[in-house]
Design a protein around this motif. Structure first.
Motif, PDB file in Angstrom:
ATOM      1  N   TYR A 151      13.284  17.032   0.358  1.00  0.00           N
ATOM      2  CA  TYR A 151      11.826  17.110   0.466  1.00  0.00           C
ATOM      3  C   TYR A 151      11.439  18.553   0.769  1.00  0.00           C
ATOM      4  CZ  TYR A 151      12.389  12.044   0.960  1.00  0.00           C
ATOM      5  OH  TYR A 151      12.726  10.736   0.767  1.00  0.00           O
ATOM      6  N   GLU A 152      11.457  19.375  -0.270  1.00  0.00           N
ATOM      7  CA  GLU A 152      11.137  20.784  -0.078  1.00  0.00           C
ATOM      8  C   GLU A 152       9.634  20.978   0.051  1.00  0.00           C
ATOM      9  OE1 GLU A 152      11.918  20.586  -4.594  1.00  0.00           O
ATOM     10  OE2 GLU A 152      11.866  19.203  -2.873  1.00  0.00           O
ATOM     11  N   ILE A 153       9.237  22.144   0.559  1.00  0.00           N
ATOM     12  CA  ILE A 153       7.815  22.440   0.745  1.00  0.00           C
ATOM     13  C   ILE A 153       7.096  22.365  -0.597  1.00  0.00           C
ATOM     14  CG2 ILE A 153       6.153  24.236   1.383  1.00  0.00           C
ATOM     15  CD1 ILE A 153       8.121  25.168   3.504  1.00  0.00           C
ATOM     16  N   LEU A 172       0.840  -1.198   0.000  1.00  0.00           N
ATOM     17  CA  LEU A 172       0.000   0.000   0.000  1.00  0.00           C
ATOM     18  C   LEU A 172       0.873   1.245   0.000  1.00  0.00           C
ATOM     19  CD1 LEU A 172      -2.480  -1.084   2.842  1.00  0.00           C
ATOM     20  CD2 LEU A 172      -2.887  -1.235   0.372  1.00  0.00           C
ATOM     21  N   TYR A 173       0.274   2.367  -0.366  1.00  0.00           N
ATOM     22  CA  TYR A 173       0.994   3.639  -0.265  1.00  0.00           C
ATOM     23  C   TYR A 173       0.009   4.780  -0.059  1.00  0.00           C
ATOM     24  CZ  TYR A 173      -0.308   4.712  -5.150  1.00  0.00           C
ATOM     25  OH  TYR A 173      -1.003   4.978  -6.310  1.00  0.00           O
ATOM     26  N   VAL A 174       0.515   5.866   0.511  1.00  0.00           N
ATOM     27  CA  VAL A 174      -0.270   7.100   0.620  1.00  0.00           C
ATOM     28  C   VAL A 174       0.464   8.201  -0.141  1.00  0.00           C
ATOM     29  CG1 VAL A 174      -1.319   6.532   2.846  1.00  0.00           C
ATOM     30  CG2 VAL A 174       0.817   7.819   2.793  1.00  0.00           C
ATOM     31  N   THR A 175      -0.302   9.178  -0.583  1.00  0.00           N
ATOM     32  CA  THR A 175       0.238  10.321  -1.316  1.00  0.00           C
ATOM     33  C   THR A 175       0.083  11.570  -0.465  1.00  0.00           C
ATOM     34  OG1 THR A 175      -0.386   9.311  -3.411  1.00  0.00           O
ATOM     35  CG2 THR A 175       0.055  11.679  -3.431  1.00  0.00           C
ATOM     36  N   GLY A 176       1.090  12.438  -0.507  1.00  0.00           N
ATOM     37  CA  GLY A 176       0.998  13.679   0.251  1.00  0.00           C
ATOM     38  C   GLY A 176       1.906  14.754  -0.308  1.00  0.00           C
ATOM     39  N   TYR A 177       1.806  15.928   0.296  1.00  0.00           N
ATOM     40  CA  TYR A 177       2.601  17.086  -0.104  1.00  0.00           C
ATOM     41  C   TYR A 177       3.327  17.615   1.122  1.00  0.00           C
ATOM     42  CZ  TYR A 177      -0.243  16.876  -4.310  1.00  0.00           C
ATOM     43  OH  TYR A 177      -0.857  16.452  -5.463  1.00  0.00           O
ATOM     44  N   VAL A 178       4.607  17.854   0.992  1.00  0.00           N
ATOM     45  CA  VAL A 178       5.430  18.291   2.119  1.00  0.00           C
ATOM     46  C   VAL A 178       5.033  19.699   2.537  1.00  0.00           C
ATOM     47  CG1 VAL A 178       7.775  18.762   2.918  1.00  0.00           C
ATOM     48  CG2 VAL A 178       7.345  16.835   1.375  1.00  0.00           C
ATOM     49  N   VAL A 202       5.979  19.832  -7.736  1.00  0.00           N
ATOM     50  CA  VAL A 202       6.143  20.674  -6.548  1.00  0.00           C
ATOM     51  C   VAL A 202       4.995  21.674  -6.558  1.00  0.00           C
ATOM     52  CG1 VAL A 202       7.602  22.275  -5.283  1.00  0.00           C
ATOM     53  CG2 VAL A 202       8.652  20.417  -6.584  1.00  0.00           C
ATOM     54  N   ALA A 203       4.028  21.455  -5.698  1.00  0.00           N
ATOM     55  CA  ALA A 203       2.807  22.262  -5.688  1.00  0.00           C
ATOM     56  C   ALA A 203       2.956  23.485  -4.780  1.00  0.00           C
ATOM     57  CB  ALA A 203       1.629  21.409  -5.218  1.00  0.00           C
ATOM     58  N   VAL A 204       2.101  24.445  -4.987  1.00  0.00           N
ATOM     59  CA  VAL A 204       2.011  25.597  -4.088  1.00  0.00           C
ATOM     60  C   VAL A 204       1.086  25.213  -2.933  1.00  0.00           C
ATOM     61  CG1 VAL A 204       1.260  27.990  -3.836  1.00  0.00           C
ATOM     62  CG2 VAL A 204       2.409  27.257  -5.940  1.00  0.00           C
ATOM     63  N   ILE A 205       1.596  25.302  -1.714  1.00  0.00           N
ATOM     64  CA  ILE A 205       0.792  24.960  -0.542  1.00  0.00           C
ATOM     65  C   ILE A 205      -0.027  26.187  -0.137  1.00  0.00           C
ATOM     66  CG2 ILE A 205       0.820  24.206   1.861  1.00  0.00           C
ATOM     67  CD1 ILE A 205       1.691  22.060  -0.141  1.00  0.00           C
ATOM     68  N   GLU A 206      -1.332  26.026  -0.074  1.00  0.00           N
ATOM     69  CA  GLU A 206      -2.228  27.103   0.327  1.00  0.00           C
ATOM     70  C   GLU A 206      -2.667  26.866   1.771  1.00  0.00           C
ATOM     71  OE1 GLU A 206      -5.445  27.712  -2.366  1.00  0.00           O
ATOM     72  OE2 GLU A 206      -4.182  27.418  -4.154  1.00  0.00           O
ATOM     73  N   GLU A 262      14.753  15.990  11.823  1.00  0.00           N
ATOM     74  CA  GLU A 262      14.610  14.570  11.515  1.00  0.00           C
ATOM     75  C   GLU A 262      13.143  14.148  11.373  1.00  0.00           C
ATOM     76  OE1 GLU A 262      16.976  12.215  14.186  1.00  0.00           O
ATOM     77  OE2 GLU A 262      18.848  12.902  13.285  1.00  0.00           O
ATOM     78  N   GLU A 263      12.366  14.977  10.700  1.00  0.00           N
ATOM     79  CA  GLU A 263      10.970  14.662  10.426  1.00  0.00           C
ATOM     80  C   GLU A 263      10.472  15.542   9.303  1.00  0.00           C
ATOM     81  OE1 GLU A 263       8.799  15.525  13.998  1.00  0.00           O
ATOM     82  OE2 GLU A 263       9.241  17.671  13.917  1.00  0.00           O
ATOM     83  N   ILE A 264       9.513  15.038   8.557  1.00  0.00           N
ATOM     84  CA  ILE A 264       8.791  15.877   7.614  1.00  0.00           C
ATOM     85  C   ILE A 264       7.301  15.684   7.860  1.00  0.00           C
ATOM     86  CG2 ILE A 264      10.579  15.919   5.821  1.00  0.00           C
ATOM     87  CD1 ILE A 264       8.976  13.807   4.297  1.00  0.00           C
ATOM     88  N   MET A 265       6.546  16.734   7.601  1.00  0.00           N
ATOM     89  CA  MET A 265       5.096  16.693   7.717  1.00  0.00           C
ATOM     90  C   MET A 265       4.506  16.767   6.312  1.00  0.00           C
ATOM     91  SD  MET A 265       4.986  16.738  11.019  1.00  0.00           S
ATOM     92  CE  MET A 265       5.743  17.411  12.512  1.00  0.00           C
ATOM     93  N   ILE A 266       3.545  15.897   6.049  1.00  0.00           N
ATOM     94  CA  ILE A 266       2.861  15.950   4.765  1.00  0.00           C
ATOM     95  C   ILE A 266       1.361  16.028   5.007  1.00  0.00           C
ATOM     96  CG2 ILE A 266       4.699  14.625   3.639  1.00  0.00           C
ATOM     97  CD1 ILE A 266       2.751  12.227   3.583  1.00  0.00           C
ATOM     98  N   GLN A 267       0.647  16.602   4.043  1.00  0.00           N
ATOM     99  CA  GLN A 267      -0.818  16.593   4.059  1.00  0.00           C
ATOM    100  C   GLN A 267      -1.302  16.065   2.732  1.00  0.00           C
ATOM    101  OE1 GLN A 267      -1.531  20.783   4.917  1.00  0.00           O
ATOM    102  NE2 GLN A 267      -1.876  21.250   2.758  1.00  0.00           N
ATOM    103  N   ASP A 268      -2.570  15.638   2.697  1.00  0.00           N
ATOM    104  CA  ASP A 268      -3.035  14.876   1.532  1.00  0.00           C
ATOM    105  C   ASP A 268      -3.358  15.717   0.306  1.00  0.00           C
ATOM    106  OD1 ASP A 268      -5.288  16.049   2.573  1.00  0.00           O
ATOM    107  OD2 ASP A 268      -6.415  14.191   2.835  1.00  0.00           O
ATOM    108  N   GLU A 269      -3.517  17.018   0.468  1.00  0.00           N
ATOM    109  CA  GLU A 269      -3.783  17.904  -0.661  1.00  0.00           C
ATOM    110  C   GLU A 269      -2.999  19.196  -0.473  1.00  0.00           C
ATOM    111  OE1 GLU A 269      -5.462  17.135  -3.273  1.00  0.00           O
ATOM    112  OE2 GLU A 269      -6.542  15.341  -2.617  1.00  0.00           O
TER     113      GLU A 269
END
Length: 473
Positions: free
Chosen positions: A115-117, A70-76, A165-169, A87-94
């Protein structure tokens, strides 16, 4: 035959040393940005959390190791470039309007170049373990019953980069709207400011550079549109830790998360460009501060120990106005001889299990004429039953007309010298207010204890009040 002179050993050493010095502080990794091919089935971050909850409830396990493809997709949404994450990154699903977020523990620093924003990533779950760590949904390698870090050598095997690399809103929210479903998402708080005690005066505090700051500096942000606060947490390893807090009002964007102990909501910024508190139009309350008197007076002008009140009934009589501004809860008399004992019969106000979006209750004294005597002093005691994010203030109005319908229309000023119990005070203690000097007040007016909370478990605390005396010499 002409021969060249060999290099002097010192020169060779010089070349070797300086050839190893990078142009910048970090060595930039060589990363292949070719299109990634992902196998297996995609699930959402919400589904991953639900699977963990099912494991907890069904089998009593606090972590869940994934054994299927399995896998999940996210954006940093986080960056350790300025040292506020480690020593951590946070991702969200959209990239905008996210539904959920996830923390990934990786034994590597820095991570922002890999893993840039905004970088879209695919987290391959097979072989990883998910659990609640520091109150947050977290994934990594299993370490007993804990979540350990992915090794640097294998981080790309589990957390694959997409070419996007998306723009995080930032998601705009009120502080009171924040809840556990929004953890590890990128939010924006509008019309907020740091508490005046932190930024006004001769020595404003820094973000995390004070002698008492250990690991993190915690600074209170307050809303100018609602009665709510949240903690801005900054690492003592952040590059900007020693900069003074922004003194104005405005907007702040950051990751919504928990503190280290997983028991209090925090917001954490990637850098200070996310802190736009530059408006001088602060929303601080008006204040009346005559200071603290050395002693109370020997003549009592007004007294209330609540002993004549009926337990479980609203506070009334003795000139009191018991006004509900919002919600269904009111100041009531109570008795308790347990660990959280009352002082005989006492008054209390709380929102526990009220079911209300907002609970605001006022307990207001009868009118007092401050021109009839001099050197007035107020004192009282407060206690709490897990105040949480609820709040109790002591206020004075010089112009309220005594009509309950006009309470919110009157001018109310904070009596800022009073000591009121805090959430971290022991719940069984009663805290003395100090001898609050009222001698600088002229004319007539009313004194009020104003409670604000809600049925939300993070704001549903209870405050207790007793032994109120207003005296003069």
């Amino acid at each position: 035959m002409k021969r060249s002179n060999p290099l002097h050993p010192f020169i060779i050493l010089f070349i070797l040393v300086f050839a190893c010095v990078a142009d910048d502080e970090y060595e930039v990794p060589v990363i292949d940005d070719a299109q990634v091919t992902i196998t297996g089935s995609e699930i959402s971050i919400i589904s991953l959390k639900q699977a963990l909850i099912q494991e907890m409830q069904t089998n009593g396990n606090q972590v869940l190791t994934i054994e299927t493809d399995l896998y999940v997709t996210g954006y940093v949404i986080s960056s350790d470039e300025q040292g506020n994450f480690f020593e951590e990154i946070m991702i969200q699903d959209e990239p905008a309007d996210p539904n959920a977020g996830l923390r990934i523990k990786i034994d590597s620093n820095p991570l922002f170049q890999s893993y840039e924003i905004g970088r879209k990533v695919f987290v391959k779950l097979s072989g990883l373990t998910v659990g609640i760590d520091n109150g947050q949904l977290t994934i990594g390698l299993r370490d007993g019953n804990r979540i350990g870090h992915l090794s640097e050598s294998r981080m790309f095997d589990f957390v694959a980069r997409d070419t996007i690399v998306a723009v995080i809103e930032a998601l705009p929210r009120l502080i009171s709207e924040l809840n556990e479903d929004m953890l590890n998402t990128y939010i924006r708080l509008n019309d907020v400011q740091f508490n005046r005690d932190l930024v006004l005066g001769d020595r404003p505090l820094t973000y995390a550079g004070e002698p008492g700051d250990q690991f993190d500096g915690e600074r209170t942000l307050e809303s100018c549109t609602e009665n709510a606060t949240i903690i801005l947490s900054t690492s003592t390893f952040a590059d900007f830790k020693s900069q003074e807090l922004a003194p104005g009002k405005g907007t702040i964007e950051g990751i919504f998360t928990y503190n280290f102990f997983g028991d209090e909501f925090n917001i954490v910024v990637n850098n200070l460009s996310s802190v736009q508190l530059d408006s001088p139009d602060r929303c601080d309350p008006l204040e009346v501060d005559c200071g603290i008197a050395s002693n109370p007076g020997n003549i009592i002008l007004f007294s209330e120990f609540f002993e004549t009140m009926v337990e479980g009934e609203p506070i009334n009589g003795n000139g009191w106005t018991n006004f509900i501004e919002s919600g269904t809860e009111t100041w009531e008399a109570f008795f308790d001889d347990g660990a959280n004992g009352s002082l005989g019969i006492s008054a209390r106000m709380g929102a526990y299990m009220s079911g209300d979006d907002s609970n605001i209750g006022w307990l207001i004294t009868p009118e007092i004429n401050f021109d009839q005597q001099e050197n007035e002093v107020l004192s009282f005691k407060t206690s709490n039953s897990f105040a949480d994010g609820s709040n109790l203030e002591l206020l004075f109005s010089p112009d309220w007309d005594g009509n309950p319908e006009t309470v919110v229309l009157a001018t109310w000023k904070l009596l800022s010298s009073a000591v009121i119990v805090q959430d971290d005070d022991y719940f069984g203690d009663w805290i003395f207010s100090g001898n609050i000097d009222l001698s600088c007040i002229e004319g007539t007016g009313h004194i009020a204890w104003k409670y604000a909370g809600s049925g939300d478990p993070d704001f549903d605390g209870t405050y207790e009040l007793d032994e109120i005396e207003i005296s003069r010499e």
